[in-house]
Design a protein around this motif. Structure first.
Motif, PDB file in Angstrom:
ATOM      1  N   ALA A  60       0.834  -1.202   0.000  1.00  0.00           N
ATOM      2  CA  ALA A  60       0.000   0.000   0.000  1.00  0.00           C
ATOM      3  C   ALA A  60       0.876   1.262   0.000  1.00  0.00           C
ATOM      4  N   ALA A  61       1.917   1.262   0.830  1.00  0.00           N
ATOM      5  CA  ALA A  61       2.807   2.427   0.897  1.00  0.00           C
ATOM      6  C   ALA A  61       3.524   2.645  -0.441  1.00  0.00           C
ATOM      7  N   LEU A  62       3.973   1.566  -1.050  1.00  0.00           N
ATOM      8  CA  LEU A  62       4.660   1.677  -2.339  1.00  0.00           C
ATOM      9  C   LEU A  62       3.726   2.265  -3.401  1.00  0.00           C
ATOM     10  N   TYR A  63       2.475   1.802  -3.436  1.00  0.00           N
ATOM     11  CA  TYR A  63       1.551   2.334  -4.451  1.00  0.00           C
ATOM     12  C   TYR A  63       1.142   3.775  -4.156  1.00  0.00           C
ATOM     13  N   ARG A  64       1.142   4.163  -2.900  1.00  0.00           N
ATOM     14  CA  ARG A  64       0.924   5.591  -2.618  1.00  0.00           C
ATOM     15  C   ARG A  64       1.985   6.429  -3.322  1.00  0.00           C
ATOM     16  N   GLU A  65       3.224   6.007  -3.213  1.00  0.00           N
ATOM     17  CA  GLU A  65       4.298   6.765  -3.882  1.00  0.00           C
ATOM     18  C   GLU A  65       4.152   6.709  -5.400  1.00  0.00           C
ATOM     19  N   VAL A  66       3.839   5.532  -5.913  1.00  0.00           N
ATOM     20  CA  VAL A  66       3.677   5.399  -7.367  1.00  0.00           C
ATOM     21  C   VAL A  66       2.577   6.329  -7.873  1.00  0.00           C
ATOM     22  N   LEU A  67       1.498   6.445  -7.091  1.00  0.00           N
ATOM     23  CA  LEU A  67       0.319   7.207  -7.526  1.00  0.00           C
ATOM     24  C   LEU A  67       0.374   8.681  -7.143  1.00  0.00           C
ATOM     25  N   GLY A  68       1.347   9.057  -6.345  1.00  0.00           N
ATOM     26  CA  GLY A  68       1.418  10.453  -5.914  1.00  0.00           C
ATOM     27  C   GLY A  68       0.292  10.814  -4.974  1.00  0.00           C
ATOM     28  N   THR A  69       0.129  10.030  -3.927  1.00  0.00           N
ATOM     29  CA  THR A  69      -0.990  10.284  -3.020  1.00  0.00           C
ATOM     30  C   THR A  69      -0.612   9.935  -1.591  1.00  0.00           C
ATOM     31  N   THR A  70      -1.336  10.529  -0.650  1.00  0.00           N
ATOM     32  CA  THR A  70      -1.224  10.111   0.745  1.00  0.00           C
ATOM     33  C   THR A  70      -2.460   9.323   1.185  1.00  0.00           C
ATOM     34  N   ASN A  71      -3.323   8.946   0.227  1.00  0.00           N
ATOM     35  CA  ASN A  71      -4.541   8.193   0.569  1.00  0.00           C
ATOM     36  C   ASN A  71      -4.230   6.963   1.408  1.00  0.00           C
ATOM     37  N   SER A  72      -4.796   6.912   2.613  1.00  0.00           N
ATOM     38  CA  SER A  72      -4.591   5.661   3.353  1.00  0.00           C
ATOM     39  C   SER A  72      -5.334   4.513   2.675  1.00  0.00           C
ATOM     40  N   ALA A  73      -6.418   4.820   2.001  1.00  0.00           N
ATOM     41  CA  ALA A  73      -7.209   3.778   1.331  1.00  0.00           C
ATOM     42  C   ALA A  73      -6.559   3.396   0.004  1.00  0.00           C
ATOM     43  N   THR A  74      -5.488   2.632   0.094  1.00  0.00           N
ATOM     44  CA  THR A  74      -4.751   2.182  -1.083  1.00  0.00           C
ATOM     45  C   THR A  74      -4.560   0.679  -0.938  1.00  0.00           C
ATOM     46  N   VAL A  75      -5.084  -0.080  -1.886  1.00  0.00           N
ATOM     47  CA  VAL A  75      -5.156  -1.544  -1.766  1.00  0.00           C
ATOM     48  C   VAL A  75      -4.924  -2.173  -3.138  1.00  0.00           C
ATOM     49  N   LEU A  76      -4.865  -3.491  -3.144  1.00  0.00           N
ATOM     50  CA  LEU A  76      -4.952  -4.238  -4.397  1.00  0.00           C
ATOM     51  C   LEU A  76      -6.329  -4.902  -4.464  1.00  0.00           C
ATOM     52  N   VAL A  77      -6.936  -4.868  -5.634  1.00  0.00           N
ATOM     53  CA  VAL A  77      -8.095  -5.711  -5.894  1.00  0.00           C
ATOM     54  C   VAL A  77      -7.572  -6.959  -6.600  1.00  0.00           C
ATOM     55  N   ASP A  78      -8.001  -8.124  -6.133  1.00  0.00           N
ATOM     56  CA  ASP A  78      -7.466  -9.390  -6.659  1.00  0.00           C
ATOM     57  C   ASP A  78      -8.197  -9.802  -7.916  1.00  0.00           C
ATOM     58  N   GLY A  79      -7.759  -9.239  -9.018  1.00  0.00           N
ATOM     59  CA  GLY A  79      -8.323  -9.550 -10.319  1.00  0.00           C
ATOM     60  C   GLY A  79      -7.567  -8.716 -11.321  1.00  0.00           C
ATOM     61  N   THR A  80      -7.958  -8.796 -12.577  1.00  0.00           N
ATOM     62  CA  THR A  80      -7.257  -7.997 -13.575  1.00  0.00           C
ATOM     63  C   THR A  80      -7.716  -6.538 -13.464  1.00  0.00           C
ATOM     64  N   SER A  81      -7.141  -5.674 -14.281  1.00  0.00           N
ATOM     65  CA  SER A  81      -7.435  -4.245 -14.163  1.00  0.00           C
ATOM     66  C   SER A  81      -8.938  -3.987 -14.253  1.00  0.00           C
ATOM     67  N   ARG A  82      -9.638  -4.807 -15.031  1.00  0.00           N
ATOM     68  CA  ARG A  82     -11.090  -4.655 -15.154  1.00  0.00           C
ATOM     69  C   ARG A  82     -11.797  -4.868 -13.812  1.00  0.00           C
ATOM     70  N   ALA A  83     -11.258  -5.742 -12.981  1.00  0.00           N
ATOM     71  CA  ALA A  83     -11.826  -5.947 -11.644  1.00  0.00           C
ATOM     72  C   ALA A  83     -11.659  -4.680 -10.812  1.00  0.00           C
ATOM     73  N   GLY A  84     -10.526  -3.994 -10.981  1.00  0.00           N
ATOM     74  CA  GLY A  84     -10.309  -2.732 -10.276  1.00  0.00           C
ATOM     75  C   GLY A  84     -11.309  -1.675 -10.714  1.00  0.00           C
TER      76      GLY A  84
END
Lengths: 427, 427
Positions: A60-84
């Motif tokens: 979650a912390a790594l994707y915050r940096e990748v996305l340029g955000t401080t959103n605590s609500a940062t997760v993976l959805v377990d599926g392909t991008s369409r699932a996201g």
């Protein structure tokens, strides 16, 4: 058991997985970084093992940096991008809610389709095919539709367009809408700044500029988006505890309910799905590699490779489709020359060189090839190899080509860029 | 950029994925077979590469054999086992349809919850906790509810119960209902015969007896189930062709619409999601390994390991929960002795031995440990190692244990079985 002659050999004669050597230069999936492939072969650990929950927190912390955000609500959805995409739309949109989809190609229409399935009242503002939308056009539509969510695709590989986003968040804020961006095909290879641009929800995938396999969808939500999700909060009967605030208007999906996924990723660690361990490893490694190389450096590497591929395609004498000034860094649409069978050229590239390039959808089907320079394959050698092979295959297909025109132009484009972006490869 | 002192270290300090050594003897996920881990590190190939579509076709054939069916509609859903459950329920159930959920534990309640989100009218017939349902009880409920679908879990790890299914298909057929079975936790380790038992829909996952990671859900539908899915057929606007029959009552989900997934896996290869390449490799290898070892041999190996674990737990002086005559082969629920802190014992097993066993849900929370012998870990050495470690940890926790009682009983149980099931391990 009845003895019969099998029509096909028994399935058990299948050998181990042993894919042929390929160089994937289409619109994705592209070759995963070898380090990501290695990460996926790591041993499994338990779902609530402290190391596993630690990896989730780090991811979650790594994707915050990748996305340029401080959103605590940062997760993976377990599926392909369409699932996201569907997780965001079904969690943010109540049946009957108005959504405005800003469309710059096929994947905008996918957002429209998914929002329709979620029961929303869907409105569309669409750019002419091969162009992007102006902020004014979007604002006019927002004013007219008064949506609760504006949804758009940042980079739509079907047209190669990259929608400028820096003014859309402000427009949405002015009109009380949330901004959702599908950054699947663009993230990593094109600038993305969730917080600076006022993006309330973003989803992505690993299989484009992040150098990973398809099957995991990073998603991040702003506090305003989380508030909507929380207002539709569910806890499964077996997990309910006194004081749990449960909505009588739950999200229509259990698997893609971001509220429940947040409860699983958050400190309560409420059981939801079983996190897809190997895909988590992959997603974590994709983000880690990107940040070790540096966000700006990765974008610059994609820009250098994309510029070289663009120059090379033109150097071969091919036209390029669309508003090139608004092109994504990581894909070029090359117009198939008259009289050339596009699918036969693709087949020859695959059989003679093991190189895959893309076909197209909808109005562009049969008219353009899509050449990607994404993730691990945004490399000088991959660009030159593809152009040399394409020259050979085009010549054999009877197309007029400039000998060495593609590779020379690509080399020249690379010479005009800094050495750092030319030679640096993800570690 | 503003220079601030970071509260937490930057995410980029994260090192590569490097999980600790673990022996996963809980209710799953369990250790993946090393060959499955290797399969996931194979290079990616394109979504429509003939090798990729060939792998998809082979994978469908392999799962037909695993499931005991000739269903052409056999696919993977790209998500965890819960995604497979939701794909079946949201695709088969129209809003307002009546469904009867036969519940033997927590995961039956999950089916209920997912069917409710799908908008169905949900009825439940529930076994007393720790028991299975009789065919007569199910038929009585079917007669009363008149459902279009009867949904049940074959093996519910929350209670360790394995619901007999061989009479349920006939009951459903008599009353015009489809039978759906969630075989996530049981498939491979317990007999499963989709066609012989009249199962119309089945979903599973890889992370239990199939020796794979979570993140891919095999699903198979009978012709009768396919007819329902087809009656709700959608084709995305950009992919529509003349003659496509499209329903005005589409499935509420795009990502989990089995009709669209069948169009992608079938000869039309209509673009839907991008198949999760590495997880497909894993799923294919899981099924291949199982069939090379042999379906009956794999069930026998699970039965031998499960019987040995059961004997060992009793040999240590622990009670076993539930109707053991109807227990799944692959999980034992050991009653936590009075005065022993169950979570402390689990923590000690993990920290001193790297062994994970499971806690429990709902009414059994804090009352039992769940010990799995699943997939790659349904092995004599894994059983003995777990029992020896458990004896040590229990003794240190102050519980009365019989010295050597667990390992002796497990060894004796193994001696009573054939050498083949004792020593044979998946190749």
């Amino acid at each position: 058991m009845t003895v019969t002659t099998p029509v096909t050999p028994p399935a058990t004669t299948a050998g181990p997985v042993d894919p042929p050597a390929r160089l994937l230069m289409g619109p994705g999936p592209v070759d995963a970084h070898p380090s990501v492939l290695r990460a996926m072969s790591a041993s499994l650990i338990g779902q609530f093992d402290p190391v596993m929950t630690g990896y989730m927190t780090e991811t979650a912390a790594l994707y915050r940096e990748v996305l340029g955000t401080t959103n605590s609500a940062t997760v993976l959805v377990d599926g392909t991008s369409r699932a996201g995409i569907e997780a965001v739309l079904v969690s943010l949109l109540r049946p009957g809610d108005r959504v405005l989809v800003a469309v710059i190609g096929r994947f905008g229409h996918l957002l429209r389709e998914i929002a329709t399935r979620a029961g929303a009242e869907v409105h569309v503002v669409e750019a002419p095919w091969g162009q992007v939308l102006t902020p004014a056009a979007v604002e006019e539509a927002v004013r007219r539709v008064r949506p609760v969510v504006v949804a758009t695709v940042q980079g739509d590989t079907s047209t190669t367009m990259c929608q400028p986003l820096d003014e859309l968040g402000e427009i949405c804020r002015r009109h009380g809408a949330l901004l959702y961006v599908d950054a699947t095909a663009s993230l990593g290879g094109n600038p993305f700044e969730a917080d600076a641009w006022g993006v309330d929800a973003v989803s992505a995938g690993l299989q484009k500029c992040l150098s990973g396999p398809p099957g995991s969808a990073p998603v991040s939500l702003s506090d305003a988006a989380v508030a909507v999700v929380r207002s539709r909060h569910s806890v499964e009967a077996g997990l309910l505890e006194p004081g749990d605030d449960v909505s009588d208007d739950p999200v229509r999906s259990n698997y893609l309910d971001l509220g429940q996924i947040l409860d699983y990723w958050g400190p309560r660690r409420l059981n939801h799905h079983t996190e897809a361990t190997s895909m988590l490893y992959a997603a974590r490694e994709c983000a880690r590699l990107l940040l070790v190389e540096g966000r700006d450096a990765v974008v610059a590497r994609h820009r250098a490779a994309g510029d070289a591929m663009l120059a090379g395609v033109r150097g071969l004498g091919l036209d390029v489709y669309g508003d090139v000034a608004h092109k994504m860094t990581n894909v070029v649409a090359a117009v198939i020359p008259d009289g050339v069978d596009g699918d036969a050229v693709r087949a020859a590239l695959l059989s003679d060189y093991g190189i895959e390039i893309g076909t197209s959808f909808g109005p562009l089907h049969g008219r353009v090839w899509r050449l990607g320079t994404m993730g691990y394959n945004a490399r000088r050698d991959a660009v030159l190899t593809t152009l040399a092979a394409l020259e050979d295959v085009l010549r054999r297909a009877g197309a007029p080509v400039v000998p060495g025109g593609g590779t020379d132009a690509a080399r020249a484009a690379y010479s005009g860029t800094s050495d750092a972006t030319d030679t640096e490869v993800q570690r």
